[in-house]
Design an enzyme around this catalytic site. Structure first.
Site, PDB file in Angstrom:
ATOM      1  N   ALA A   1      15.625 -12.175  -7.933  1.00  0.00           N
ATOM      2  CA  ALA A   1      14.754 -11.414  -8.842  1.00  0.00           C
ATOM      3  C   ALA A   1      15.266  -9.979  -9.028  1.00  0.00           C
ATOM      4  O   ALA A   1      15.816  -9.407  -8.082  1.00  0.00           O
ATOM      5  CB  ALA A   1      13.331 -11.382  -8.285  1.00  0.00           C
ATOM      6  N   PRO A   2      15.110  -9.414 -10.213  1.00  0.00           N
ATOM      7  CA  PRO A   2      14.412  -9.934 -11.398  1.00  0.00           C
ATOM      8  C   PRO A   2      15.276 -10.801 -12.319  1.00  0.00           C
ATOM      9  O   PRO A   2      14.843 -11.098 -13.424  1.00  0.00           O
ATOM     10  CB  PRO A   2      13.970  -8.664 -12.118  1.00  0.00           C
ATOM     11  CG  PRO A   2      15.032  -7.657 -11.779  1.00  0.00           C
ATOM     12  CD  PRO A   2      15.508  -7.988 -10.390  1.00  0.00           C
ATOM     13  N   GLY A   3      16.471 -11.194 -11.902  1.00  0.00           N
ATOM     14  CA  GLY A   3      17.189 -12.228 -12.649  1.00  0.00           C
ATOM     15  C   GLY A   3      18.306 -11.766 -13.550  1.00  0.00           C
ATOM     16  O   GLY A   3      18.832 -12.568 -14.324  1.00  0.00           O
ATOM     17  N   GLY A   4      18.689 -10.491 -13.469  1.00  0.00           N
ATOM     18  CA  GLY A   4      19.800 -10.018 -14.300  1.00  0.00           C
ATOM     19  C   GLY A   4      21.064 -10.825 -14.026  1.00  0.00           C
ATOM     20  O   GLY A   4      21.702 -11.357 -14.945  1.00  0.00           O
ATOM     21  N   LYS A   5      21.392 -10.949 -12.733  1.00  0.00           N
ATOM     22  CA  LYS A   5      22.628 -11.675 -12.404  1.00  0.00           C
ATOM     23  C   LYS A   5      22.430 -13.173 -12.580  1.00  0.00           C
ATOM     24  O   LYS A   5      23.336 -13.870 -13.030  1.00  0.00           O
ATOM     25  CB  LYS A   5      23.093 -11.328 -10.989  1.00  0.00           C
ATOM     26  CG  LYS A   5      23.513  -9.870 -10.874  1.00  0.00           C
ATOM     27  CD  LYS A   5      24.081  -9.534  -9.540  1.00  0.00           C
ATOM     28  CE  LYS A   5      24.228  -8.027  -9.411  1.00  0.00           C
ATOM     29  NZ  LYS A   5      22.923  -7.300  -9.419  1.00  0.00           N
TER      30      LYS A   5
ATOM     31  N   ASP B   1      23.556 -10.882  -3.609  1.00  0.00           N
ATOM     32  CA  ASP B   1      23.263  -9.522  -4.079  1.00  0.00           C
ATOM     33  C   ASP B   1      22.044  -9.059  -3.264  1.00  0.00           C
ATOM     34  O   ASP B   1      20.920  -9.123  -3.735  1.00  0.00           O
ATOM     35  CB  ASP B   1      22.954  -9.571  -5.584  1.00  0.00           C
ATOM     36  CG  ASP B   1      22.721  -8.203  -6.178  1.00  0.00           C
ATOM     37  OD1 ASP B   1      23.462  -7.268  -5.820  1.00  0.00           O
ATOM     38  OD2 ASP B   1      21.792  -8.051  -7.008  1.00  0.00           O
TER      39      ASP B   1
ATOM     40  N   CYS C   1      23.912  -2.160  -4.077  1.00  0.00           N
ATOM     41  CA  CYS C   1      24.008  -0.958  -4.914  1.00  0.00           C
ATOM     42  C   CYS C   1      23.818   0.259  -4.011  1.00  0.00           C
ATOM     43  O   CYS C   1      22.949   1.091  -4.228  1.00  0.00           O
ATOM     44  CB  CYS C   1      22.995  -0.987  -6.064  1.00  0.00           C
ATOM     45  SG  CYS C   1      21.289  -1.209  -5.552  1.00  0.00           S
TER      46      CYS C   1
HETATM   47  C1  SAM Z   1      19.120  -6.294  -5.052  1.00  0.00           C
HETATM   48  S1  SAM Z   1      17.725  -7.232  -5.457  1.00  0.00           S
HETATM   49  C2  SAM Z   1      18.402  -8.550  -6.395  1.00  0.00           C
HETATM   50  C3  SAM Z   1      18.657  -8.199  -7.838  1.00  0.00           C
HETATM   51  C4  SAM Z   1      19.084  -9.408  -8.650  1.00  0.00           C
HETATM   52  N1  SAM Z   1      20.237 -10.070  -8.066  1.00  0.00           N
HETATM   53  C5  SAM Z   1      19.407  -9.047 -10.081  1.00  0.00           C
HETATM   54  O1  SAM Z   1      20.583  -8.871 -10.419  1.00  0.00           O
HETATM   55  O2  SAM Z   1      18.470  -8.944 -10.880  1.00  0.00           O
HETATM   56  C6  SAM Z   1      17.360  -8.047  -3.953  1.00  0.00           C
HETATM   57  C7  SAM Z   1      16.250  -9.067  -4.059  1.00  0.00           C
HETATM   58  O3  SAM Z   1      16.150  -9.729  -2.803  1.00  0.00           O
HETATM   59  C8  SAM Z   1      14.799 -10.001  -2.530  1.00  0.00           C
HETATM   60  N2  SAM Z   1      14.699 -10.197  -1.072  1.00  0.00           N
HETATM   61  C9  SAM Z   1      14.370  -9.300  -0.116  1.00  0.00           C
HETATM   62  N3  SAM Z   1      14.476  -9.863   1.099  1.00  0.00           N
HETATM   63  C10 SAM Z   1      14.886 -11.139   0.902  1.00  0.00           C
HETATM   64  C11 SAM Z   1      15.188 -12.216   1.768  1.00  0.00           C
HETATM   65  N4  SAM Z   1      15.074 -12.090   3.091  1.00  0.00           N
HETATM   66  N5  SAM Z   1      15.561 -13.384   1.225  1.00  0.00           N
HETATM   67  C12 SAM Z   1      15.685 -13.524  -0.121  1.00  0.00           C
HETATM   68  N6  SAM Z   1      15.421 -12.546  -0.995  1.00  0.00           N
HETATM   69  C13 SAM Z   1      15.037 -11.364  -0.484  1.00  0.00           C
HETATM   70  C14 SAM Z   1      14.071  -8.788  -3.059  1.00  0.00           C
HETATM   71  O4  SAM Z   1      12.715  -9.098  -3.297  1.00  0.00           O
HETATM   72  C15 SAM Z   1      14.858  -8.487  -4.323  1.00  0.00           C
HETATM   73  O5  SAM Z   1      14.280  -9.152  -5.416  1.00  0.00           O
END
Ligand code: SAM
Length: 302
Positions: free
Chosen positions: A112-116, A177, A230
């Site tokens: 989330a939020p799903g860009g990648k 990510d 990031c």
């Molecule tokens: C850096 S963001 C991802 C952004 C996404 N890849 C994008 O490009 O839109 C990290 C995501 O990991 C989720 N998250 C946090 N802890 C997590 C876990 N233990 N397992 C899976 N997802 C987790 C967060 O809620 C967040 O949505």
């Protein structure tokens, strides 16, 4: 305050004063054209008709553009039609570096939020299977919204902790990510938040180590993973990749990055990392005008 916040990186960030200056500038308005629904030429023409010029971003591929600074892309008809997705250039680079092709089996561990995720679906031409995993259920609505608006048809959603994702299947490609201290997003948020506290940072790096190991264990032999954050913090970047290299038979794959990409660092204070982390990439805002990023491309041997 900004100088104080980033001073610990003075020795590793080249041309540190220009780096600080770049943090004062607003982020450019980058967007990705969604090839699942349209083509760059159509979007350029549609926006041109309304007096909105798009400039090629100059890195990545021909789906990445810079729009005028004052434009709010999320309010455009083309956004609601799923023709465009506002996304940082460096965030797009991560999917381009992973580069899954059509008919592959792909896992996005932290989606989330799903860009990648939506970008990966585009690179897969909506074929194969894309597992979009996101732990937090409150973030599933924005994730599903992104995927449905952009016409993604090959994704299934799961809600496991990334570090405990079931070891039932293996994947050709894994995108890791991971959640991070987010220092590279300073130009967006201008908030240090709790992420600078040392106990928080130690816990963050420990969680990231578990996630990178699980992501790697979910790869098929010769499978590819991108580990990305990031943030600038070596503990969350090279330190985590070094941990993987110590515990698994992994190799780092050099990748064609953007111009100005800096190599991973092999020393941070008293800490020495495996020299292979040089093959990772550091993206700084004074080198590529976007969110600060780190990524490593990793192959499972065998
Ligand atoms: C850096 S963001 C991802 C952004 C996404 N890849 C994008 O490009 O839109 C990290 C995501 O990991 C989720 N998250 C946090 N802890 C997590 C876990 N233990 N397992 C899976 N997802 C987790 C967060 O809620 C967040 O949505």
């Amino acid at each position: 305050m900004m100088r104080q916040l980033f001073s610990e990186y003075q020795e590793i960030i080249p041309d540190f004063e220009t780096f600080l200056e770049s943090l004062r500038k607003p982020l450019p308005n980058h967007l990705r054209v969604n090839r699942l629904k349209t083509s760059p030429a159509s979007v350029i023409a549609m926006l041109q008709e309304r007096g909105i010029p798009l400039r090629p971003a100059g890195v990545g591929d021909d789906t990445l553009y810079e729009a005028p600074r004052a434009l709010l892309p999320g309010k455009l008809l083309e956004y609601f039609l799923g023709y465009i997705h506002p996304q940082a250039l460096t965030s797009c680079m991560a999917s381009l570096v992973l580069a899954p092709g059509p008919n592959t089996f792909v896992l996005d561990l932290c989606a989330a939020p799903g860009g990648k995720t939506s970008h990966l679906a585009q690179l897969m031409a909506n074929t194969g299977i894309l597992v979009a995993n996101e732990l937090h259920l409150r973030r599933h609505a924005p994730l599903m919204h992104t995927l449905s608006r952009l016409g993604v048809l090959n994704a299934v959603l799961t809600a496991y902790p990334a570090q405990e994702f079931p070891l039932r299947e293996t994947f050709d490609f894994v995108m890791a990510d991971v959640p991070c201290s987010g220092e590279g997003r300073w130009r967006l948020s201008r908030e240090p938040g709790a992420t600078k506290e040392s106990k928080y940072r130690v816990a963050m790096a420990e969680a990231q180590k578990k996630m990178i190991l699980r992501g790697f264990d979910l790869l098929k032999k010769q499978g590819i993973m991108v580990y990305s954050t990031c943030t600038y913090s070596p503990a969350e970047n090279e330190g985590v990749v070094d941990f993987l290299l110590k515990h698994r038979d992994a190799e780092l794959v050099p990748f064609q990055g953007a111009p100005g990409i800096e190599p991973g660092i092999s020393q941070w204070g008293q800490e020495r990392f495996d020299g292979r982390v040089h093959e990772a990439g550091r993206f700084y805002p004074h080198r590529i005008d976007s969110v600060g990023f780190f990524m490593a491309k990793i192959r499972r041997r065998g």
